[in-house]
Design a protein around this motif. Structure first.
Motif, PDB file in Angstrom:
ATOM      1  N   ALA A 162      96.083 -37.181 120.395  1.00  0.00           N
ATOM      2  CA  ALA A 162      94.950 -37.533 119.535  1.00  0.00           C
ATOM      3  C   ALA A 162      94.820 -39.043 119.412  1.00  0.00           C
ATOM      4  O   ALA A 162      93.694 -39.585 119.422  1.00  0.00           O
ATOM      5  CB  ALA A 162      95.125 -36.899 118.155  1.00  0.00           C
ATOM      6  N   ALA A 163      95.949 -39.748 119.304  1.00  0.00           N
ATOM      7  CA  ALA A 163      95.903 -41.210 119.244  1.00  0.00           C
ATOM      8  C   ALA A 163      95.394 -41.787 120.559  1.00  0.00           C
ATOM      9  O   ALA A 163      94.617 -42.755 120.573  1.00  0.00           O
ATOM     10  CB  ALA A 163      97.292 -41.765 118.927  1.00  0.00           C
ATOM     11  N   ALA A 164      95.799 -41.203 121.685  1.00  0.00           N
ATOM     12  CA  ALA A 164      95.331 -41.667 122.993  1.00  0.00           C
ATOM     13  C   ALA A 164      93.827 -41.458 123.141  1.00  0.00           C
ATOM     14  O   ALA A 164      93.109 -42.328 123.654  1.00  0.00           O
ATOM     15  CB  ALA A 164      96.083 -40.942 124.104  1.00  0.00           C
ATOM     16  N   ALA A 165      93.337 -40.309 122.699  1.00  0.00           N
ATOM     17  CA  ALA A 165      91.899 -40.056 122.765  1.00  0.00           C
ATOM     18  C   ALA A 165      91.132 -41.049 121.893  1.00  0.00           C
ATOM     19  O   ALA A 165      90.030 -41.508 122.248  1.00  0.00           O
ATOM     20  CB  ALA A 165      91.600 -38.622 122.331  1.00  0.00           C
ATOM     21  N   ALA A 166      91.732 -41.412 120.755  1.00  0.00           N
ATOM     22  CA  ALA A 166      91.084 -42.375 119.863  1.00  0.00           C
ATOM     23  C   ALA A 166      90.977 -43.745 120.516  1.00  0.00           C
ATOM     24  O   ALA A 166      89.930 -44.406 120.439  1.00  0.00           O
ATOM     25  CB  ALA A 166      91.858 -42.465 118.545  1.00  0.00           C
ATOM     26  N   ILE A 167      92.046 -44.195 121.190  1.00  0.00           N
ATOM     27  CA  ILE A 167      91.984 -45.520 121.828  1.00  0.00           C
ATOM     28  C   ILE A 167      91.105 -45.478 123.067  1.00  0.00           C
ATOM     29  O   ILE A 167      90.502 -46.499 123.440  1.00  0.00           O
ATOM     30  CB  ILE A 167      93.402 -46.052 122.129  1.00  0.00           C
ATOM     31  N   ASP A 168      90.989 -44.324 123.726  1.00  0.00           N
ATOM     32  CA  ASP A 168      90.003 -44.162 124.804  1.00  0.00           C
ATOM     33  C   ASP A 168      88.599 -44.479 124.282  1.00  0.00           C
ATOM     34  O   ASP A 168      87.814 -45.183 124.941  1.00  0.00           O
ATOM     35  CB  ASP A 168      90.016 -42.730 125.335  1.00  0.00           C
ATOM     36  N   ARG A 169      88.293 -43.943 123.115  1.00  0.00           N
ATOM     37  CA  ARG A 169      86.960 -44.162 122.544  1.00  0.00           C
ATOM     38  C   ARG A 169      86.737 -45.631 122.197  1.00  0.00           C
ATOM     39  O   ARG A 169      85.619 -46.150 122.336  1.00  0.00           O
ATOM     40  CB  ARG A 169      86.764 -43.274 121.311  1.00  0.00           C
ATOM     41  N   VAL A 170      87.789 -46.313 121.754  1.00  0.00           N
ATOM     42  CA  VAL A 170      87.661 -47.741 121.462  1.00  0.00           C
ATOM     43  C   VAL A 170      87.398 -48.519 122.742  1.00  0.00           C
ATOM     44  O   VAL A 170      86.491 -49.364 122.800  1.00  0.00           O
ATOM     45  CB  VAL A 170      88.917 -48.270 120.752  1.00  0.00           C
ATOM     46  N   ILE A 195      89.085 -50.123 116.255  1.00  0.00           N
ATOM     47  CA  ILE A 195      90.353 -49.390 116.157  1.00  0.00           C
ATOM     48  C   ILE A 195      90.469 -48.727 114.791  1.00  0.00           C
ATOM     49  O   ILE A 195      90.849 -47.548 114.674  1.00  0.00           O
ATOM     50  CB  ILE A 195      91.544 -50.331 116.417  1.00  0.00           C
ATOM     51  N   LEU A 196      90.136 -49.464 113.738  1.00  0.00           N
ATOM     52  CA  LEU A 196      90.245 -48.912 112.385  1.00  0.00           C
ATOM     53  C   LEU A 196      89.284 -47.747 112.165  1.00  0.00           C
ATOM     54  O   LEU A 196      89.543 -46.877 111.331  1.00  0.00           O
ATOM     55  CB  LEU A 196      89.989 -50.002 111.345  1.00  0.00           C
ATOM     56  N   ALA A 197      88.185 -47.716 112.906  1.00  0.00           N
ATOM     57  CA  ALA A 197      87.260 -46.593 112.800  1.00  0.00           C
ATOM     58  C   ALA A 197      87.852 -45.315 113.399  1.00  0.00           C
ATOM     59  O   ALA A 197      87.398 -44.210 113.085  1.00  0.00           O
ATOM     60  CB  ALA A 197      85.942 -46.925 113.502  1.00  0.00           C
ATOM     61  N   GLU A 198      88.875 -45.481 114.243  1.00  0.00           N
ATOM     62  CA  GLU A 198      89.478 -44.340 114.941  1.00  0.00           C
ATOM     63  C   GLU A 198      90.939 -44.104 114.560  1.00  0.00           C
ATOM     64  O   GLU A 198      91.505 -43.070 114.909  1.00  0.00           O
ATOM     65  CB  GLU A 198      89.407 -44.567 116.461  1.00  0.00           C
ATOM     66  N   HIS A 199      91.568 -45.067 113.888  1.00  0.00           N
ATOM     67  CA  HIS A 199      92.979 -45.008 113.543  1.00  0.00           C
ATOM     68  C   HIS A 199      93.158 -45.341 112.064  1.00  0.00           C
ATOM     69  O   HIS A 199      92.208 -45.742 111.386  1.00  0.00           O
ATOM     70  CB  HIS A 199      93.793 -46.027 114.364  1.00  0.00           C
ATOM     71  N   ASP A 200      94.403 -45.255 111.621  1.00  0.00           N
ATOM     72  CA  ASP A 200      94.735 -45.641 110.248  1.00  0.00           C
ATOM     73  C   ASP A 200      95.068 -47.118 110.130  1.00  0.00           C
ATOM     74  O   ASP A 200      94.919 -47.710 109.064  1.00  0.00           O
ATOM     75  CB  ASP A 200      95.922 -44.810 109.743  1.00  0.00           C
ATOM     76  N   GLU A 201      95.560 -47.712 111.221  1.00  0.00           N
ATOM     77  CA  GLU A 201      95.876 -49.135 111.201  1.00  0.00           C
ATOM     78  C   GLU A 201      95.828 -49.714 112.604  1.00  0.00           C
ATOM     79  O   GLU A 201      95.932 -48.985 113.601  1.00  0.00           O
ATOM     80  CB  GLU A 201      97.250 -49.393 110.577  1.00  0.00           C
ATOM     81  N   VAL A 202      95.651 -51.032 112.663  1.00  0.00           N
ATOM     82  CA  VAL A 202      95.667 -51.774 113.931  1.00  0.00           C
ATOM     83  C   VAL A 202      97.090 -52.242 114.182  1.00  0.00           C
ATOM     84  O   VAL A 202      97.704 -52.866 113.310  1.00  0.00           O
ATOM     85  CB  VAL A 202      94.721 -52.989 113.872  1.00  0.00           C
ATOM     86  N   ASN A 203      97.613 -51.971 115.357  1.00  0.00           N
ATOM     87  CA  ASN A 203      98.950 -52.456 115.706  1.00  0.00           C
ATOM     88  C   ASN A 203      98.894 -53.789 116.440  1.00  0.00           C
ATOM     89  O   ASN A 203      99.699 -54.679 116.183  1.00  0.00           O
ATOM     90  CB  ASN A 203      99.697 -51.425 116.543  1.00  0.00           C
ATOM     91  N   GLY A 241     100.417 -41.414 111.944  1.00  0.00           N
ATOM     92  CA  GLY A 241     101.823 -41.700 112.129  1.00  0.00           C
ATOM     93  C   GLY A 241     102.254 -41.977 113.554  1.00  0.00           C
ATOM     94  O   GLY A 241     103.385 -42.409 113.781  1.00  0.00           O
ATOM     95  N   TYR A 242     101.359 -41.768 114.540  1.00  0.00           N
ATOM     96  CA  TYR A 242     101.728 -41.946 115.947  1.00  0.00           C
ATOM     97  C   TYR A 242     100.834 -42.978 116.614  1.00  0.00           C
ATOM     98  O   TYR A 242      99.674 -43.157 116.247  1.00  0.00           O
ATOM     99  CB  TYR A 242     101.702 -40.593 116.678  1.00  0.00           C
ATOM    100  N   CYS A 243     101.413 -43.660 117.605  1.00  0.00           N
ATOM    101  CA  CYS A 243     100.799 -44.862 118.161  1.00  0.00           C
ATOM    102  C   CYS A 243      99.988 -44.600 119.418  1.00  0.00           C
ATOM    103  O   CYS A 243     100.269 -43.684 120.201  1.00  0.00           O
ATOM    104  CB  CYS A 243     101.887 -45.891 118.493  1.00  0.00           C
ATOM    105  N   SER A 244      99.012 -45.453 119.624  1.00  0.00           N
ATOM    106  CA  SER A 244      98.268 -45.522 120.884  1.00  0.00           C
ATOM    107  C   SER A 244      98.542 -46.871 121.527  1.00  0.00           C
ATOM    108  O   SER A 244      98.932 -47.833 120.853  1.00  0.00           O
ATOM    109  CB  SER A 244      96.758 -45.358 120.642  1.00  0.00           C
ATOM    110  N   ASP A 245      98.337 -46.955 122.839  1.00  0.00           N
ATOM    111  CA  ASP A 245      98.563 -48.199 123.581  1.00  0.00           C
ATOM    112  C   ASP A 245      97.900 -48.033 124.941  1.00  0.00           C
ATOM    113  O   ASP A 245      98.227 -47.107 125.684  1.00  0.00           O
ATOM    114  CB  ASP A 245     100.065 -48.446 123.731  1.00  0.00           C
ATOM    115  N   GLU A 314     106.697 -45.588 116.956  1.00  0.00           N
ATOM    116  CA  GLU A 314     106.716 -47.017 117.269  1.00  0.00           C
ATOM    117  C   GLU A 314     105.976 -47.255 118.577  1.00  0.00           C
ATOM    118  O   GLU A 314     105.974 -46.397 119.465  1.00  0.00           O
ATOM    119  CB  GLU A 314     108.140 -47.531 117.410  1.00  0.00           C
ATOM    120  N   GLU A 315     105.392 -48.449 118.690  1.00  0.00           N
ATOM    121  CA  GLU A 315     104.730 -48.814 119.945  1.00  0.00           C
ATOM    122  C   GLU A 315     105.732 -48.910 121.092  1.00  0.00           C
ATOM    123  O   GLU A 315     105.434 -48.527 122.211  1.00  0.00           O
ATOM    124  CB  GLU A 315     104.017 -50.173 119.798  1.00  0.00           C
ATOM    125  N   HIS A 316     106.902 -49.459 120.811  1.00  0.00           N
ATOM    126  CA  HIS A 316     107.949 -49.618 121.817  1.00  0.00           C
ATOM    127  C   HIS A 316     109.203 -48.920 121.333  1.00  0.00           C
ATOM    128  O   HIS A 316     109.770 -49.295 120.297  1.00  0.00           O
ATOM    129  CB  HIS A 316     108.252 -51.101 122.070  1.00  0.00           C
TER     130      HIS A 316
END
Length: 377
Positions: A162-170, A195-203, A241-245, A314-316
């Protein structure tokens, strides 16, 4: 707190704590001590702030977990619902929390046993605990938390997808933000909003234009975009709670000399890396699969970083796809595959997707096209 408000359901947290206890018993360790960190969140569902006042999750090999929090933070902890999975113990402003830690361990007969310390517990607290518990034997907790988190559950993979799909849209919106005359910083602010429109926070947001693209971790800055620039955009956030990158490459107007060839090479290297992923293949073999493509084309010295990193809360995180890591891949491991080529003073190109190891190969979580995107200048 209702079940729908939680980033991690209570049954999942209880399962995680039970698994932690099993690992501790298998390693003859009495308890795991965890400070504010992604590990504490993963185990308890509580996002504890890292303060000069001690917050500590005590996970015993047998029995219930305990979360020690300063009185100042007690309302926050109570609101989080952490009390559903761990006993909440509050220490007062004038108390010594290390004395509380000693008492909690002594009540469980652990004051002179083997204690594992998670790697982000502040040294100032650990040193005082070591002074106060001289008979205890201290070991690293990193192998324990690593074993717990490195293979993602079905629910975690769904969250990563779901996080990956969100960053795809960004990333799909990025071409509309790139135009000559805008600064990297201005573009970065717009991407942060997306990013904030699709996630809870910007990493993080990396907008690296022209020669800045040759710096893999360029800090988005004041450079003004110009016609003919290649632009590397590497972005990520946290969702539930889970990251996109994810990284993609763009060109404003005419493609710079040689850039299409470099981009095609990076795309081929990324494809080779992903295709090499399957259970039993080592982490370094994936790195070599991507790196070999670039080396064979004569650009090996310009691929200056590892091929990938694990991702989750975590991102890494583990596993890392790098030469020397001979750990075999297992189903449920999730990581980036992101080869790059960087020509100092000219431009850079990197393509990054998140993949998950399946029973017989790899599943890409990012679906957006990896072709070079040309933006009208």
């Amino acid at each position: 707190m209702t079940a729908s408000d939680r980033e991690v359901p209570v049954p999942d947290l209880r399962t995680r704590l039970q698994r932690a206890g099993e690992i501790l018993r298998g390693r003859d360790v009495g308890a795991l001590l965890v400070g504010p960190s992604p590990d504490l969140f993963w185990l308890s569902g509580y996002r504890a702030p890292a303060l000069e006042r001690l917050t500590l999750l005590l996970v015993p090999a047998r029995g219930h977990a305990v979360l020690l929090v300063p009185e100042l933070e007690a309302p926050r902890a109570q609101t989080s619902g952490v009390g559903d999975v761990a006993e909440l113990v509050v220490w007062g402003e004038s108390e010594d929390p290390i004395v509380r830690v000693r008492a909690l361990l002594a009540a469980r007969g652990l004051q002179d046993g083997r204690l594992a310390v998670q790697d982000r517990l502040w040294a100032v607290f650990l040193l005082r605990m070591q002074e106060t518990l001289p008979a205890a034997r201290w070991v690293s907790g990193a192998p324990i938390t690593r074993a717990l988190r490195i293979r993602k559950s079905t629910e975690e993979i769904a969250a990563l997808a779901a996080a990956a799909a969100a960053i795809d849209r960004v990333h799909a919106r990025v071409p509309d933000l790139l135009r000559p005359g805008r600064t990297e910083a201005a573009v970065g602010r717009d991407i942060s909003d997306a990013i904030l429109a699709e996630h809870d926070e910007v990493n993080f947001v990396i907008v690296a234009s022209g020669p800045n693209g040759a710096s893999p971790h360029h800090e988005t800055g004041s450079r003004t975009l110009a016609a003919g620039d290649a632009v590397v955009v590497d972005i990520g956030g946290t969702r539930d709670g889970y990251c996109s990158d994810m990284t993609r490459n763009y060109v404003l107007g005419a493609v710079p000399d040689g850039y299409q060839e470099v981009h095609d090479l990076v795309e081929a290297a990324q494809r080779a890396g992903v295709q090499s992923v399957r259970p039993g293949v080592t982490a370094e073999q994936v790195d070599r699969a991507s790196r070999r493509v670039i080396e064979d084309a004569g650009y090996g010295a310009l691929f200056t970083h590892r091929t990938g990193h694990g991702i989750g809360v975590e991102e890494h995180e583990d596993p890392y796809l790098v030469d020397g890591n001979v750990e075999p891949l297992e189903p449920g491991m999730a990581f980036s595959v992101e080869p790059g080529v960087y020509l100092p003073g000219r431009y850079g190109a990197r393509i990054e997707d998140i993949v998950v190891v399946t029973g017989d190969g790899a599943r890409r979580l990012n679906q957006l096209d990896r072709d070079l995107v040309r933006v009208s200048a």
